[in-house]
Design a protein around this motif. Structure first.
Motif: not given
Length: 325
Positions: A12-15, A29
């Motif tokens: 859900t996020s690149k992190e 996004k």
């Protein structure tokens, strides 16, 4: 993303991703539906980490080929000729057979079966596209085909085969090949063919067989798993019945644009095989006619609606986990 993690995970996020994959994603996004598939080392398999992204009409697979280096393969849904999904206990895999940059390509994803929910859209969405289904949910009624004949012969297939058919598709014909054994010198048994069922719908050819069957060893290594194959009917170019290399066996040879899929059967089923072949050709002709009518009205095969919510996760349906087996 934890370095020791062995389960695939929805991104859900690149992190969440290892550094090697972060720069491969845009700043869009929300992110498209993405699943990180970590390196799989169990059972003697050594499959590198991958990032799988599901877009409106294509599937992109990023694979780490060496430290700091990745390769990209993109399959447009309309170019996917068949999908294979296998599961043996905690060992699962997906094979995508199709075209990439005009050349035949096969990509295999190996993952822990615990992650099945995350990977399910990867092998189901191309099927929805190929069948042009407008009913995307799979919690509708099961197909009205009669699978009760399997109850006595194979309870596993009896329960699982109807779930392999997409909601909205019509089952045209079913052919079951029970396990076939022979004996060496009349004493030592060995496996000739595993349990196998072939289902023809108005949109697909679905094959299901016992998992872990080794052709080279000629025996069933594991009867707990299954291997399912899904071929869009529109990809079939020809169907023939041929002699297999082994005596007393026949092959149903399904010709696709860039490969031929051969399904082996007991020669005593030749009459049923002939009827099945004719049913495939008839269903294929009807599908082509419907496609021509749709094109003449200005329509085309497309993904009609998105099946993921604002968080990018696909909605779960009400039919349990939707597992075939």
């Amino acid at each position: 993303m934890r370095e020791w993690e062995t389960w695939s995970e929805i991104v859900t996020s690149k992190e969440q991703l290892p550094a090697v994959f972060r720069d491969c994603l845009s700043d869009e996004k929300p992110l498209p539906y993405c699943v990180y598939v970590p390196e799989y080392l169990l059972g003697g398999q050594n499959d590198g980490p991958k990032l799988v992204c599901l877009h409106e009409d294509c599937l992109t697979i990023l694979e780490q080929t060496s430290p700091g280096q990745t390769s990209r393969t993109r399959y447009r849904f309309e170019s996917i000729e068949r999908i294979v999904h296998g599961k043996i206990l905690l060992f699962s895999w997906i094979e995508i057979h199709g075209l990439f940059e005009g050349n035949k390509k096969k990509t295999k994803l190996i993952y822990n079966s615990v992650s099945e929910d995350a990977l399910r859209p990867i092998f189901r969405e191309p099927r929805y596209f190929a069948t042009n289904l407008r009913i995307r949910e799979t919690d509708g009624p099961l197909p009205d085909a009669d699978f009760t004949f399997l109850r006595a012969d194979n309870l596993k297939f009896y329960r699982g085969a109807p779930k392999a058919v997409l909601a909205g598709d019509t089952v045209r014909r079913v052919l079951f090949q029970p396990q076939l054994q022979a004996r060496i010198l009349g004493l030592i048994p060995y496996m000739v063919l595993p349990n196998q069922i072939v289902i023809l719908t108005d949109k697909e050819i679905i094959t299901i067989r016992d998992g872990g069957w080794s052709k080279s060893e000629g025996r069933a290594q594991d009867s707990y798993g299954v291997v399912c194959s899904f071929i869009p009917l529109g990809m079939v170019r020809d169907v023939a019945i041929t002699d297999a290399k082994q005596a007393d066996l026949k092959q149903l040879a399904i010709k696709l644009p860039h490969e031929e899929v051969c399904l082996r059967f007991d020669a005593r089923l030749e009459k049923q095989l002939s009827a099945f072949r004719l049913s495939i050709l008839s269903a294929n002709a009807e599908l082509a006619t419907r496609s021509e009518r749709r094109t003449s009205r200005g329509g085309h095969l497309r993904l009609v609606e998105s099946n993921h919510d604002k968080t990018g996760q696909y909605r779960k349906t009400r039919r349990g986990s939707n597992d075939v087996f």
